[in-house]
Design a protein around this motif. Structure first.
Motif, mmCIF file in Angstrom:
data_model
loop_
_atom_site.group_PDB
_atom_site.id
_atom_site.type_symbol
_atom_site.label_atom_id
_atom_site.label_comp_id
_atom_site.label_asym_id
_atom_site.label_seq_id
_atom_site.Cartn_x
_atom_site.Cartn_y
_atom_site.Cartn_z
ATOM 1 N N ALA A 113 28.895 31.600 31.234
ATOM 2 C CA ALA A 113 27.882 32.588 31.600
ATOM 3 C C ALA A 113 26.508 32.169 31.071
ATOM 4 N N TRP A 114 26.488 31.639 29.836
ATOM 5 C CA TRP A 114 25.216 31.180 29.271
ATOM 6 C C TRP A 114 24.666 29.993 30.063
ATOM 7 N N GLY A 163 25.947 38.198 33.296
ATOM 8 C CA GLY A 163 26.957 37.244 33.745
ATOM 9 C C GLY A 163 28.266 37.385 33.004
ATOM 10 N N LEU A 164 28.205 37.708 31.712
ATOM 11 C CA LEU A 164 29.421 37.910 30.931
ATOM 12 C C LEU A 164 29.984 39.306 31.125
ATOM 13 N N ALA A 165 29.140 40.326 31.005
ATOM 14 C CA ALA A 165 29.622 41.705 31.101
ATOM 15 C C ALA A 165 30.162 42.030 32.495
ATOM 16 N N GLY A 166 29.598 41.403 33.529
ATOM 17 C CA GLY A 166 30.087 41.648 34.876
ATOM 18 C C GLY A 166 31.541 41.259 35.053
ATOM 19 N N TRP A 167 31.984 40.259 34.299
ATOM 20 C CA TRP A 167 33.387 39.815 34.364
ATOM 21 C C TRP A 167 34.348 40.938 33.983
ATOM 22 N N ASP A 168 33.921 41.833 33.097
ATOM 23 C CA ASP A 168 34.817 42.899 32.648
ATOM 24 C C ASP A 168 35.128 43.903 33.748
ATOM 25 N N LEU A 169 34.340 43.928 34.797
ATOM 26 C CA LEU A 169 34.661 44.794 35.930
ATOM 27 C C LEU A 169 35.929 44.329 36.640
ATOM 28 N N PHE A 170 36.285 43.063 36.447
ATOM 29 C CA PHE A 170 37.590 42.563 36.878
ATOM 30 C C PHE A 170 38.616 42.685 35.758
ATOM 31 N N LEU A 171 38.214 42.268 34.570
ATOM 32 C CA LEU A 171 39.159 42.100 33.470
ATOM 33 C C LEU A 171 39.805 43.401 33.021
ATOM 34 N N ASP A 172 39.000 44.388 32.708
ATOM 35 C CA ASP A 172 39.570 45.619 32.150
ATOM 36 C C ASP A 172 40.512 46.332 33.122
ATOM 37 N N PRO A 173 40.137 46.532 34.391
ATOM 38 C CA PRO A 173 41.092 47.174 35.299
ATOM 39 C C PRO A 173 42.410 46.407 35.426
ATOM 40 N N GLN A 174 42.335 45.086 35.433
ATOM 41 C CA GLN A 174 43.547 44.272 35.549
ATOM 42 C C GLN A 174 44.427 44.412 34.308
ATOM 43 N N MET A 175 43.826 44.329 33.129
ATOM 44 C CA MET A 175 44.607 44.394 31.900
ATOM 45 C C MET A 175 45.158 45.800 31.646
ATOM 46 N N VAL A 176 44.385 46.820 31.986
ATOM 47 C CA VAL A 176 44.874 48.198 31.844
ATOM 48 C C VAL A 176 46.028 48.446 32.801
ATOM 49 N N ALA A 177 45.914 47.926 34.016
ATOM 50 C CA ALA A 177 47.010 48.082 34.977
ATOM 51 C C ALA A 177 48.292 47.424 34.487
ATOM 52 N N VAL A 267 25.630 39.045 40.660
ATOM 53 C CA VAL A 267 24.258 38.914 40.155
ATOM 54 C C VAL A 267 23.996 37.491 39.666
ATOM 55 N N VAL A 268 25.020 36.871 39.086
ATOM 56 C CA VAL A 268 24.892 35.492 38.615
ATOM 57 C C VAL A 268 25.609 34.519 39.542
ATOM 58 N N ALA A 269 26.804 34.878 39.999
ATOM 59 C CA ALA A 269 27.633 33.934 40.760
ATOM 60 C C ALA A 269 27.002 33.518 42.086
#
Length: 298
Positions: A113-114, A163-177, A267-269
């Motif tokens: 992301a950096w 760029g980093l925080a946007g990834w959590d919009l995928f990560l958290d829902p997947q891991m919680v599921a 936003v970054v990708a």
């Protein structure tokens, strides 16, 4: 095999494991999750070490791994800054209630992301040459590659943060599921993403901006420029984006997070993909690797 091939090999293994992920369930899927994070961590830290040296790798580990553990331990103990949550035992050993792989995950995606933000905020006319500088620029602009105005640096940090925080919009829902962690109070939540409070995403933004703000001063000027050696990290970021959209929409049956993540990481990708495609069409504008032993100006 040369040093330049190592990140590509690790990336290939990572992609292979992630392709297998939706084809598995239960304990096997949890083990693949752990393997993915460990491999991603080795990829990012290894790339930082091979391309920029021990100082950069140490700084990355300190701010992302060390900082990641500290913020997660604080979060589990107090509910700040993410909200109140608990980890299950499926992700391996814990320390202070935090699975040991969690800080590795922060590090895994913080580095690409950096670098993506650096690539996007470096003017085309100031891309580095193989000698680590753009000939003739210093005398006309007073600046060398990698230096930005204060406003430019703030913009770079902001872009890396998103760029980093946007990834959590995928990560958290997947891991919680998957049941890898659970929120005690999941309200208010984003539309379509129940079970995860909005405070979680705000916490990600807070820690991400602290992480990105600390990385450049600690790691030194080598992290203020990019070149062709960073292609594996750009590929990692773009693979994470496009594969996550596909996996959530089709294989994991999480259409809402597919949409939220597609918008957030775009936003970054998307600009990164466009920038890299344009550079391939104009080889003269493509940053070349810096020669070893040549210092990069601050």
């Amino acid at each position: 095999m040369t040093r330049r091939h190592v990140p590509w090999l690790l990336l290939a293994l990572l992609v292979l494991i992630q392709i297998c992920y939706p084809l598995t369930t239960g304990v096997t899927r949890a083990r693949l999750t752990v393997a993915t994070v460990v491999l991603g961590y080795l990829l990012s830290v290894g790339h930082a070490l091979l391309t920029r040296g021990a100082r950069t790798a140490a700084a990355l580990v300190a701010v992302a791994t060390g900082g990641g553990f500290a913020i997660e331990a604080l979060g589990v103990a107090t509910g700040f800054p993410f909200g109140s949550y608990d980890y299950s035992g499926e992700l391996g050993p814990k320390l202070a209630g935090v699975p040991l792989i969690i800080p590795l995950a922060w590090t895994w995606m913080a580095w690409p992301a950096w670098l993506a933000a650096v690539r996007l905020t470096t003017p085309a006319g100031r891309l580095t040459t193989s000698a680590g500088r753009m000939p003739g620029t210093a005398s006309t602009t007073g600046r060398m590659p990698g230096t930005l105005t204060p406003a430019g640096h703030v913009g770079r940090v902001a872009l890396a943060t998103v760029g980093l925080a946007g990834w959590d919009l995928f990560l958290d829902p997947q891991m919680v599921a998957e049941g890898y962690w659970v929120w005690r109070d999941a309200t208010p939540a984003l539309p379509g993403l129940p079970g995860i409070p909005v405070s979680n995403y705000l916490g990600w933004l807070l820690f991400a901006v602290l992480l990105m703000s600390a990385l450049r001063p600690l790691a030194g000027p080598a992290v203020a420029v990019t070149d062709s050696r960073d292609d594996p990290m750009f590929a990692l970021y773009l693979w994470t984006y496009f594969s996550s959209v596909l996996a959530h929409a089709v294989f994991l049956r999480l259409p809402a997070s597919a949409l939220w993540g597609a918008v957030g990481m775009a936003v970054v990708a998307v600009p990164l993909a466009v920038t890299l495609l344009r550079a391939r069409r104009r080889p003269a504008d493509r940053p070349a690797p810096r020669r070893r032993g040549v210092d990069t100006p601050a």
